[in-house]
Design a protein around this motif. Structure first.
Motif, PDB file in Angstrom:
ATOM      1  N   MET A   1       1.140  -1.200  -0.066  1.00 43.63           N
ATOM      2  CA  MET A   1      -0.156   0.271   0.189  1.00 43.63           C
ATOM      3  C   MET A   1       0.907   1.162   0.296  1.00 43.63           C
ATOM      4  SD  MET A   1      -3.180   0.610   2.420  1.00 43.63           S
ATOM      5  CE  MET A   1      -4.165  -1.154   2.117  1.00 43.63           C
ATOM      6  N   GLN A   2       0.414   2.195  -0.966  1.00 45.69           N
ATOM      7  CA  GLN A   2       1.149   3.605  -0.826  1.00 45.69           C
ATOM      8  C   GLN A   2       0.827   5.165  -0.915  1.00 45.69           C
ATOM      9  OE1 GLN A   2       2.616   3.602  -4.801  1.00 45.69           O
ATOM     10  NE2 GLN A   2       5.237   4.395  -3.936  1.00 45.69           N
ATOM     11  N   VAL A   3       1.480   5.604  -0.103  1.00 45.39           N
ATOM     12  CA  VAL A   3       0.559   6.863  -0.148  1.00 45.39           C
ATOM     13  C   VAL A   3       1.546   7.919  -0.019  1.00 45.39           C
ATOM     14  CG1 VAL A   3      -0.941   8.528   1.608  1.00 45.39           C
ATOM     15  CG2 VAL A   3      -1.388   5.990   1.954  1.00 45.39           C
ATOM     16  N   LEU A   4       1.092   9.008  -1.162  1.00 43.95           N
ATOM     17  CA  LEU A   4       1.597  10.228  -1.288  1.00 43.95           C
ATOM     18  C   LEU A   4       1.877  11.206  -0.214  1.00 43.95           C
ATOM     19  CD1 LEU A   4       1.118  10.518  -5.581  1.00 43.95           C
ATOM     20  CD2 LEU A   4       3.105   9.458  -3.720  1.00 43.95           C
ATOM     21  N   VAL A   5       3.491  11.808   0.368  1.00 47.04           N
ATOM     22  CA  VAL A   5       3.937  13.189   1.453  1.00 47.04           C
ATOM     23  C   VAL A   5       3.116  13.840   0.161  1.00 47.04           C
ATOM     24  CG1 VAL A   5       3.772  14.086   3.302  1.00 47.04           C
ATOM     25  CG2 VAL A   5       3.901  11.386   2.539  1.00 47.04           C
ATOM     26  N   ARG A   6       1.985  14.885   0.038  1.00 45.28           N
ATOM     27  CA  ARG A   6       2.176  16.089  -0.417  1.00 45.28           C
ATOM     28  C   ARG A   6       2.573  17.512   0.484  1.00 45.28           C
ATOM     29  NH1 ARG A   6      -3.097  15.114  -4.076  1.00 45.28           N
ATOM     30  NH2 ARG A   6      -2.326  13.164  -4.924  1.00 45.28           N
ATOM     31  N   ASP A   7       3.259  18.185   0.424  1.00 47.14           N
ATOM     32  CA  ASP A   7       3.624  19.962   1.100  1.00 47.14           C
ATOM     33  C   ASP A   7       3.903  19.476   2.081  1.00 47.14           C
ATOM     34  OD1 ASP A   7       3.266  20.978  -1.527  1.00 47.14           O
ATOM     35  OD2 ASP A   7       1.540  21.171  -1.102  1.00 47.14           O
ATOM     36  N   ASN A   8       4.487  17.991   2.853  1.00 49.46           N
ATOM     37  CA  ASN A   8       5.264  17.372   4.244  1.00 49.46           C
ATOM     38  C   ASN A   8       3.704  17.563   5.056  1.00 49.46           C
ATOM     39  OD1 ASN A   8       7.888  17.536   3.267  1.00 49.46           O
ATOM     40  ND2 ASN A   8       8.416  19.432   3.882  1.00 49.46           N
ATOM     41  N   ASN A   9       2.501  16.860   3.927  1.00 55.74           N
ATOM     42  CA  ASN A   9       1.546  17.150   5.192  1.00 55.74           C
ATOM     43  C   ASN A   9       0.946  15.899   5.460  1.00 55.74           C
ATOM     44  OD1 ASN A   9      -0.935  17.426   6.298  1.00 55.74           O
ATOM     45  ND2 ASN A   9      -1.868  18.317   4.436  1.00 55.74           N
ATOM     46  N   VAL A  10       1.939  15.217   6.260  1.00 48.56           N
ATOM     47  CA  VAL A  10       1.742  13.673   6.540  1.00 48.56           C
ATOM     48  C   VAL A  10       1.126  13.420   7.976  1.00 48.56           C
ATOM     49  CG1 VAL A  10       2.863  12.879   8.337  1.00 48.56           C
ATOM     50  CG2 VAL A  10       4.699  13.951   7.277  1.00 48.56           C
ATOM     51  N   ASP A  11      -0.581  14.993   8.281  1.00 43.64           N
ATOM     52  CA  ASP A  11      -1.481  14.394   8.734  1.00 43.64           C
ATOM     53  C   ASP A  11      -2.114  14.160   7.605  1.00 43.64           C
ATOM     54  OD1 ASP A  11      -0.836  14.723  11.607  1.00 43.64           O
ATOM     55  OD2 ASP A  11      -1.203  17.265  10.918  1.00 43.64           O
ATOM     56  N   GLN A  12      -2.823  14.709   6.705  1.00 38.90           N
ATOM     57  CA  GLN A  12      -3.467  14.171   5.381  1.00 38.90           C
ATOM     58  C   GLN A  12      -3.271  13.202   4.962  1.00 38.90           C
ATOM     59  OE1 GLN A  12      -3.359  17.183   1.633  1.00 38.90           O
ATOM     60  NE2 GLN A  12      -5.040  15.903   0.818  1.00 38.90           N
ATOM     61  N   ALA A  13      -1.615  13.005   4.372  1.00 39.00           N
ATOM     62  CA  ALA A  13      -1.415  11.295   4.020  1.00 39.00           C
ATOM     63  C   ALA A  13      -2.148   9.986   5.417  1.00 39.00           C
ATOM     64  CB  ALA A  13       0.381  11.614   4.601  1.00 39.00           C
ATOM     65  N   LEU A  14      -1.308  10.277   6.960  1.00 37.94           N
ATOM     66  CA  LEU A  14      -1.923   9.304   7.637  1.00 37.94           C
ATOM     67  C   LEU A  14      -3.710   9.327   7.767  1.00 37.94           C
ATOM     68  CD1 LEU A  14      -0.097   9.805  10.484  1.00 37.94           C
ATOM     69  CD2 LEU A  14       0.013   7.912   9.954  1.00 37.94           C
ATOM     70  N   ARG A  15      -4.587  10.657   7.362  1.00 37.14           N
ATOM     71  CA  ARG A  15      -5.811  10.040   7.046  1.00 37.14           C
ATOM     72  C   ARG A  15      -6.429   9.690   5.823  1.00 37.14           C
ATOM     73  NH1 ARG A  15      -7.434  15.148   6.586  1.00 37.14           N
ATOM     74  NH2 ARG A  15      -5.838  16.309   7.996  1.00 37.14           N
ATOM     75  N   VAL A  16      -5.076   9.626   4.777  1.00 34.86           N
ATOM     76  CA  VAL A  16      -5.500   8.617   3.250  1.00 34.86           C
ATOM     77  C   VAL A  16      -5.277   6.919   3.667  1.00 34.86           C
ATOM     78  CG1 VAL A  16      -4.835   8.364   0.742  1.00 34.86           C
ATOM     79  CG2 VAL A  16      -5.280  11.094   2.338  1.00 34.86           C
ATOM     80  N   LEU A  17      -4.325   6.854   4.807  1.00 34.87           N
ATOM     81  CA  LEU A  17      -3.760   5.881   4.482  1.00 34.87           C
ATOM     82  C   LEU A  17      -4.760   4.769   5.331  1.00 34.87           C
ATOM     83  CD1 LEU A  17      -1.442   3.746   4.682  1.00 34.87           C
ATOM     84  CD2 LEU A  17      -0.412   4.872   6.896  1.00 34.87           C
ATOM     85  N   LYS A  18      -5.016   5.113   6.237  1.00 33.62           N
ATOM     86  CA  LYS A  18      -5.657   4.985   6.902  1.00 33.62           C
ATOM     87  C   LYS A  18      -7.868   5.105   6.758  1.00 33.62           C
ATOM     88  CE  LYS A  18      -5.109   6.757  11.830  1.00 33.62           C
ATOM     89  NZ  LYS A  18      -5.306   7.358  13.205  1.00 33.62           N
ATOM     90  N   LYS A  19      -7.873   5.835   5.490  1.00 30.84           N
ATOM     91  CA  LYS A  19      -9.489   5.453   5.341  1.00 30.84           C
ATOM     92  C   LYS A  19      -9.090   3.854   3.667  1.00 30.84           C
ATOM     93  CE  LYS A  19     -11.834   9.579   4.457  1.00 30.84           C
ATOM     94  NZ  LYS A  19     -11.906  10.853   3.531  1.00 30.84           N
ATOM     95  N   LYS A  20      -8.050   3.957   3.159  1.00 30.86           N
ATOM     96  CA  LYS A  20      -7.342   2.269   2.260  1.00 30.86           C
ATOM     97  C   LYS A  20      -7.412   1.536   3.407  1.00 30.86           C
ATOM     98  CE  LYS A  20      -4.981   4.960  -1.110  1.00 30.86           C
ATOM     99  NZ  LYS A  20      -3.368   5.019  -2.244  1.00 30.86           N
ATOM    100  N   MET A  21      -6.501   1.966   4.388  1.00 30.84           N
ATOM    101  CA  MET A  21      -7.043   0.224   5.083  1.00 30.84           C
ATOM    102  C   MET A  21      -8.211   0.386   5.406  1.00 30.84           C
ATOM    103  SD  MET A  21      -2.972   1.217   7.723  1.00 30.84           S
ATOM    104  CE  MET A  21      -3.768  -0.256   8.411  1.00 30.84           C
TER     105      MET A  21
END
Length: 78
Positions: A1-21
């Motif tokens: 599973m892969q999630v892109l981090v845009r503009d060093n926005n780790v919080d948004q990337a975590l949310r996306v990862l949790k949704k995918k999981m």
């Protein structure tokens, strides 16, 4: 599973990862694997889940056909 981090926005990337999981059912599987489940308990659980799925499908079908009322919609915010 892969999630892109845009503009060093780790919080948004975590949310996306949790949704995918969540969509993949990973959390449910981790919870199930936490402890051993006897085969008899597994059969009982799976049968109950199948019955629940069938009831849900029948309820949705009846709502589409207009035999029972659908879920109540929230009032629009003004």
């Amino acid at each position: 599973m892969q999630v892109l981090v845009r503009d060093n926005n780790v919080d948004q990337a975590l949310r996306v990862l949790k949704k995918k999981m969540q969509r993949e059912g990973l959390f449910r599987e981790m919870k199930e694997r936490r402890a051993y489940e006897k085969p008899s308990e597994r059969r009982v659980r799976e049968k109950a889940q199948a019955i629940s799925r069938q009831r849900k499908a029948a309820r949705k079908k009846m709502q589409r056909e207009g035999l029972i009322a659908g879920p109540k919609r929230a009032a629009p915010i003004r």
